[in-house]
Design a protein around this motif. Structure first.
Motif, PDB file in Angstrom:
ATOM      1  N   LEU A  48      33.652  36.534  45.743  1.00 58.48           N
ATOM      2  CA  LEU A  48      32.872  36.345  44.520  1.00 58.48           C
ATOM      3  C   LEU A  48      33.730  35.834  43.358  1.00 58.48           C
ATOM      4  O   LEU A  48      33.265  35.033  42.546  1.00 58.48           O
ATOM      5  N   ILE A  49      34.996  36.279  43.285  1.00 63.03           N
ATOM      6  CA  ILE A  49      35.894  35.732  42.257  1.00 63.03           C
ATOM      7  C   ILE A  49      36.121  34.244  42.494  1.00 63.03           C
ATOM      8  O   ILE A  49      36.084  33.432  41.563  1.00 63.03           O
ATOM      9  N   GLN A  50      36.337  33.903  43.760  1.00 69.71           N
ATOM     10  CA  GLN A  50      36.504  32.492  44.093  1.00 69.71           C
ATOM     11  C   GLN A  50      35.238  31.703  43.761  1.00 69.71           C
ATOM     12  O   GLN A  50      35.306  30.555  43.310  1.00 69.71           O
ATOM     13  N   ALA A  51      34.077  32.326  43.958  1.00 76.35           N
ATOM     14  CA  ALA A  51      32.812  31.664  43.627  1.00 76.35           C
ATOM     15  C   ALA A  51      32.723  31.372  42.129  1.00 76.35           C
ATOM     16  O   ALA A  51      32.255  30.300  41.717  1.00 76.35           O
ATOM     17  N   ILE A  52      33.175  32.315  41.304  1.00 80.34           N
ATOM     18  CA  ILE A  52      33.151  32.124  39.847  1.00 80.34           C
ATOM     19  C   ILE A  52      34.080  30.986  39.442  1.00 80.34           C
ATOM     20  O   ILE A  52      33.724  30.112  38.638  1.00 80.34           O
ATOM     21  N   MET A 146      36.624  24.299  52.301  1.00 80.98           N
ATOM     22  CA  MET A 146      36.379  25.454  51.449  1.00 80.98           C
ATOM     23  C   MET A 146      34.911  25.857  51.468  1.00 80.98           C
ATOM     24  O   MET A 146      34.564  27.028  51.648  1.00 80.98           O
ATOM     25  N   ALA A 147      34.011  24.888  51.315  1.00 81.87           N
ATOM     26  CA  ALA A 147      32.580  25.195  51.287  1.00 81.87           C
ATOM     27  C   ALA A 147      32.094  25.706  52.641  1.00 81.87           C
ATOM     28  O   ALA A 147      31.340  26.687  52.718  1.00 81.87           O
ATOM     29  N   THR A 148      32.539  25.061  53.718  1.00 83.97           N
ATOM     30  CA  THR A 148      32.092  25.453  55.056  1.00 83.97           C
ATOM     31  C   THR A 148      32.594  26.844  55.424  1.00 83.97           C
ATOM     32  O   THR A 148      31.832  27.704  55.870  1.00 83.97           O
ATOM     33  N   LEU A 149      33.887  27.070  55.232  1.00 82.49           N
ATOM     34  CA  LEU A 149      34.485  28.325  55.690  1.00 82.49           C
ATOM     35  C   LEU A 149      34.073  29.515  54.821  1.00 82.49           C
ATOM     36  O   LEU A 149      34.022  30.646  55.306  1.00 82.49           O
ATOM     37  N   THR A 150      33.773  29.260  53.549  1.00 87.96           N
ATOM     38  CA  THR A 150      33.264  30.359  52.716  1.00 87.96           C
ATOM     39  C   THR A 150      31.911  30.830  53.231  1.00 87.96           C
ATOM     40  O   THR A 150      31.640  32.040  53.301  1.00 87.96           O
ATOM     41  N   GLN A 151      31.047  29.884  53.625  1.00 91.13           N
ATOM     42  CA  GLN A 151      29.757  30.266  54.198  1.00 91.13           C
ATOM     43  C   GLN A 151      29.945  30.987  55.534  1.00 91.13           C
ATOM     44  O   GLN A 151      29.211  31.936  55.849  1.00 91.13           O
ATOM     45  N   VAL A 152      30.923  30.539  56.320  1.00 90.10           N
ATOM     46  CA  VAL A 152      31.228  31.220  57.589  1.00 90.10           C
ATOM     47  C   VAL A 152      31.689  32.641  57.322  1.00 90.10           C
ATOM     48  O   VAL A 152      31.281  33.588  58.024  1.00 90.10           O
ATOM     49  N   LEU A 153      32.536  32.831  56.326  1.00 88.62           N
ATOM     50  CA  LEU A 153      33.016  34.177  55.985  1.00 88.62           C
ATOM     51  C   LEU A 153      31.860  35.099  55.607  1.00 88.62           C
ATOM     52  O   LEU A 153      31.817  36.265  56.017  1.00 88.62           O
ATOM     53  N   ILE A 165      21.039  37.322  50.341  1.00 87.88           N
ATOM     54  CA  ILE A 165      21.440  37.828  49.022  1.00 87.88           C
ATOM     55  C   ILE A 165      22.879  37.428  48.726  1.00 87.88           C
ATOM     56  O   ILE A 165      23.198  36.968  47.618  1.00 87.88           O
ATOM     57  N   VAL A 166      23.772  37.578  49.714  1.00 92.80           N
ATOM     58  CA  VAL A 166      25.182  37.250  49.486  1.00 92.80           C
ATOM     59  C   VAL A 166      25.366  35.742  49.352  1.00 92.80           C
ATOM     60  O   VAL A 166      26.151  35.276  48.515  1.00 92.80           O
ATOM     61  N   PHE A 167      24.648  34.960  50.162  1.00 91.78           N
ATOM     62  CA  PHE A 167      24.684  33.505  49.981  1.00 91.78           C
ATOM     63  C   PHE A 167      24.290  33.148  48.548  1.00 91.78           C
ATOM     64  O   PHE A 167      24.925  32.312  47.896  1.00 91.78           O
ATOM     65  N   ALA A 168      23.223  33.767  48.048  1.00 91.07           N
ATOM     66  CA  ALA A 168      22.730  33.461  46.703  1.00 91.07           C
ATOM     67  C   ALA A 168      23.710  33.932  45.640  1.00 91.07           C
ATOM     68  O   ALA A 168      23.914  33.251  44.626  1.00 91.07           O
ATOM     69  N   LEU A 169      24.336  35.092  45.847  1.00 93.55           N
ATOM     70  CA  LEU A 169      25.303  35.607  44.877  1.00 93.55           C
ATOM     71  C   LEU A 169      26.514  34.692  44.762  1.00 93.55           C
ATOM     72  O   LEU A 169      27.102  34.555  43.688  1.00 93.55           O
ATOM     73  N   TRP A 170      26.899  34.066  45.895  1.00 91.91           N
ATOM     74  CA  TRP A 170      28.037  33.147  45.843  1.00 91.91           C
ATOM     75  C   TRP A 170      27.712  31.932  44.971  1.00 91.91           C
ATOM     76  O   TRP A 170      28.577  31.410  44.262  1.00 91.91           O
TER      77      TRP A 170
END
Length: 573
Positions: A48-52, A146-153, A165-170
């Motif tokens: 989430l920090i990385q998302a911000i 970065m975009a692909t692997l974050t979704q995989v994580l 919910i977590v996809f949306a929070l990112w």
């Protein structure tokens, strides 16, 4: 809403990709069962920090990029940048998903982050548009991973019921960053308003922010992956030795090369033809396009007949839910890329405002998209259903695009512009999050990276096609509309490539005529978007119910073609 049931045992949906069957410590190490609650929160917090950080840097970069391409006097060629990025993405998504399964999520994400930062560095030190485009290539290599692997994580570490919910929070931090970055756009990049500014400071800022985000997500990721590897080794798991040749085979290097050549040679001529003597009759342009079509044909033949490791598993296309979700994502990406590629520039020109003010007018789309993503995810969890959200989202999205046609008129009110943007964004966010969860809900755990990669791949195809189509309309259709509307003398090249300096100096009549020509091009893009939306509507109705409350074991059973436990128990009784 009423929960939907699907107890069809005759034709269970199967998405099973044999190229992930072997498995390895690398792909198994990131297992939530090995983590404590604090460790799970450690990783989630890092994501989430990385998302911000990512939301800040991307909003600032794309807010400034219109001013920066104008500095290079290349505004009409701006669509080449996202087209190049998405062509790279289409070729690299399968690479990242495969490498992350073989070497580990942490190693693959680290590789991506390094290129991500290198790309920003090259762009910030560019002196020509060509150098800037090369920086975008390096950035594309990193941003794709970065975009692909974050979704995989996220898919790796969350239960299906909470995944939306977590996809949306990112994505959600981008909503706040719209307003945080907007005041910075003109002071950092608008040389018309601030002649003494240094636009390179944009990339200094976003480079440092990106570095913070990389550290935030990689630190817990490396820790948890190493912990999982030690745990698996203690259980007797052995990491198999892999060679470079093996990786190239698993990655399907030939297929990736054919995709890159096919997409590049078919899409880029749509944008560049106007800059060649003779336009589409130029032999070089014709040769590029024809070669691109040939390469795409060879790609289909290669993937069906020759490779045993296809870039996108053919079995995905036989799954109604996966197929519908992927096509919905593709069509919506095409519509978004085509409608908004030149829209900010059009608002600047037609309403005589700055890029920062124009971005505020159009950001109703992004804000509504992000908010409705989260709201839809919560409703999906509450009612254990997702198909109605896809259906409603697609239909309303199409209606909204239709309303955008009159909203593109230069005399339309700002209120009408904002409302249409908001309607389309809300519907798009609703359909996108539901289809994304649906696609990840019909595969086994070992195939998560593959199907997330397929989602990203279709998004890349859609974005590249939409950007190239908009570039083709802008460079081919706009000159004709300029000639039709403008009655006096004008410079076509400056009107299209350096509008921020050229247009304000025109007399009122010529300026109005030029704006009307710009408007015609924008309306045509919206009309084409409406036409292709029909395909998404049809595919959305093909999708079947996905039980969001099923655990991973049950999801694996269904993905393997086995009946549900409850059906087995009913049969026994």
């Amino acid at each position: 809403m009423v929960n939907e049931k699907n107890v069809d045992m005759e034709s269970p949906e199967i998405v099973h990709d044999h190229d992930t069957q072997e498995g390895s410590i690398a792909s198994k190490a990131l297992n939530r069962q090995f983590w404590s609650r604090k460790e799970y929160l450690f990783l989630t917090g890092g994501i989430l920090i990385q998302a911000i950080m990512y939301a800040f840097e991307v909003n600032l970069m794309y807010g400034c990029i219109g001013n920066i391409t104008a500095i290079f006097q290349a505004s009409s060629l701006s669509s080449t940048l996202p087209t190049i990025l998405q062509i790279l993405s289409a070729a690299l998504v399968p690479f990242y998903t495969k490498v992350s399964d073989v070497t580990g999520r942490a190693q693959a994400l680290t590789f991506a982050m390094v290129f991500y930062l290198i790309g920003y560095t090259i762009q910030g030190t560019s002196n020509t548009f060509l150098q800037f485009a090369l920086g975008q290539i390096a950035y594309g290599i990193g941003s794709t991973g970065m975009a692909t692997l974050t979704q995989v994580l996220i898919a790796d570490s969350t239960l299906l019921i909470n995944r939306g919910i977590v996809f949306a929070l990112w994505d959600l931090p981008a909503a706040a960053m719209i307003f945080i970055t907007n005041p910075l756009i003109d002071p950092l990049s608008n040389i018309v308003m601030h002649p003494d500014l240094n636009w390179r400071n944009v990339y200094l800022i976003i480079g440092l922010v990106a570095l913070v985000g990389a550290i935030a997500v990689l630190t817990p990721l490396w820790y948890l992956q190493r912990k999982g590897e030690r745990r698996l080794k203690a259980m007797g798991e052995v990491l198999p030795r892999r060679t470079i040749g093996w990786l190239l085979h698993e990655f399907d290097t030939v297929g990736a090369l054919l995709i890159t050549l096919g997409m590049s040679l078919t899409l880029l001529p749509m944008i560049l033809a106007r800059s060649f003597e003779g336009n589409w009759s130029n032999p070089k342009i014709l040769a590029m396009f024809i070669c691109g079509v040939i390469f795409l044909f060879l790609l289909v033949v290669w993937e069906i007949k020759f490779t045993d490791r296809p870039i996108m598993s053919m079995k995905i296309w036989g799954n109604r839910t996966a197929f519908g979700g992927l096509v919905v994502g593709f069509v919506m990406t095409v519509m978004a890329s085509m409608n908004w590629q030149y829209y900010t520039l059009y608002l600047v020109v037609s309403r005589d405002i700055s890029f920062a003010s124009a971005l505020l007018l159009e950001r109703g789309y992004q804000l509504a998209y992000l908010v409705f993503q989260l709201g839809t995810a919560l409703l999906m969890k509450r009612f254990n259903t997702l198909r109605p959200f896809i259906w409603v989202g697609i239909v309303v999205h199409t209606i909204g695009i239709g309303l955008m046609i009159p909203a593109r008129h230069p005399d339309s009110s700002n209120f009408f512009v904002v409302i249409t943007q908001t309607v389309v964004g809300a519907a798009g966010g609703m359909a996108a999050i539901a289809s994304q969860v649906a696609v990840t809900g019909v595969v086994a755990k070992k195939d998560i990276a593959t199907v997330v990669g397929a989602t990203q791949l279709m998004g890349s195809f859609g974005s590249a096609f939409g950007s190239a189509l908009s570039g083709g309309i802008w460079t081919q259709y706009l000159p004709g509309r300029l000639a039709a509307h403008i009655t006096g003398p004008y410079d076509e090249s400056l009107a299209m490539n350096d509008p921020l300096k050229y247009i304000p100096a025109l007399d009122a009549v010529t300026r109005r005529q030029l704006v009307e020509a710009y408007s015609d091009s924008q309306m045509l893009m919206s009309i084409i978007s409406c036409a292709i939306a029909v395909c998404a509507c049809f595919c959305a109705f093909l999708m079947q119910h996905v039980d969001l409350k099923q655990d991973q074991e049950e999801q694996d059973r269904i993905a393997s073609g086995l009946p549900k436990k409850e059906l087995i128990e009913d049969t026994k009784n």
